[in-house]
Enzyme design. Structure first.
Site, PDB file in Angstrom:
ATOM      1  N   ASP A  35      56.299  38.432  25.588  1.00  0.00           N
ATOM      2  CA  ASP A  35      55.533  37.208  25.398  1.00  0.00           C
ATOM      3  C   ASP A  35      54.615  37.314  24.185  1.00  0.00           C
ATOM      4  OD1 ASP A  35      54.823  34.642  26.048  1.00  0.00           O
ATOM      5  OD2 ASP A  35      53.284  35.234  27.473  1.00  0.00           O
ATOM      6  N   ASN A  70      62.285  27.944  30.205  1.00  0.00           N
ATOM      7  CA  ASN A  70      62.110  27.752  28.761  1.00  0.00           C
ATOM      8  C   ASN A  70      62.848  26.534  28.219  1.00  0.00           C
ATOM      9  OD1 ASN A  70      61.964  31.313  27.929  1.00  0.00           O
ATOM     10  ND2 ASN A  70      60.326  29.880  28.429  1.00  0.00           N
TER      11      ASN A  70
END
Length: 224
Positions: free
Chosen positions: A2, A50
């Protein structure tokens, strides 16, 4: 992995610039794994959630995945890396799926680092798909309901040929697991670190592995 987008934005660049930097970081981390005794490495590349991102970013990521696989295939094979993909491939485009199949085939006899790439993956989605396959086997008489237990379900998971993770590292200062390997990580050790993924180094991985090695893992038992 991330923090790619924030890493890029802090430099006045588009988010995809950070994703490209993050992809380059993967190579360094894979290459350093033998130094720290890491045999299995799973990276979370794209989650089922996502798809909520902008179409520009999604298209850029899919292009990046295709480019990464094409570019790294020979190098991964030469480095004795065994690559597997987990996740639901049905929503991915045919060209990307073919490249994924090709990379798995190209590296299937390797026995060095086992690199698993989670692509269109979600822990809940994986458990739901596994449960559906298990239920079908029960309906078809291949499995008795009374034989279903916590040893049975893992055989239907995407990771059925892999050991459960020992250590889960979440970069970028976020203190949540974000639907990653929910079943498998029941007894994993967790590290939530502030480093953005493009800045995550081999040295930091080594430090975290050393810290992990000093932990007393009792798996629910009490010390004697």
């Amino acid at each position: 992995m991330d923090g790619n987008g924030r890493w890029a934005q802090a430099r006045g660049r588009p988010r995809l610039f950070g994703h490209h930097a993050g992809a380059r970081r993967v190579r360094e981390i894979v290459e350093c794994c033998p130094r720290f005794g890491v045999k299995y490495l799973t990276i979370f590349a794209f989650s089922t959630e996502n798809w909520k991102r902008t179409q520009v970013e999604i298209s850029g990521l899919m292009s990046l995945f295709r480019r990464y696989i094409s570019k790294e295939m020979k190098a991964l094979a030469a480095q004795n890396v065994r690559v597997r993909f987990i996740g639901d491939r049905l929503r991915l485009d045919a060209k990307l799926v073919q490249l994924m199949d090709d990379l798995e085939h190209e590296t299937e006899t390797n026995d060095g680092i086992h690199l698993t790439i989670a692509l269109n993956y979600g822990g809940r989605d994986e458990v739901a798909r596994a449960t559906k396959r298990l239920a079908q086997d029960v309906a078809d008489g291949r499995l008795l309901p009374e034989d279903v237990n916590e040893e049975t379900l893992p055989r239907y998971l995407d990771t059925h040929v892999l050991p459960d993770p020992d250590l889960v590292i979440r970069t970028s200062g976020e203190a949540r697991i974000s639907n990653f390997l929910l079943w498998q990580s029941a007894y994993a050790e967790y590290e939530f670190i502030d480093t953005l993924w493009p800045d995550f180094s081999a040295d930091e991985l080594g430090r975290l592995c050393s810290k992990f090695g000093a932990r007393d893992r009792r798996f629910g038992a009490v010390p004697r």
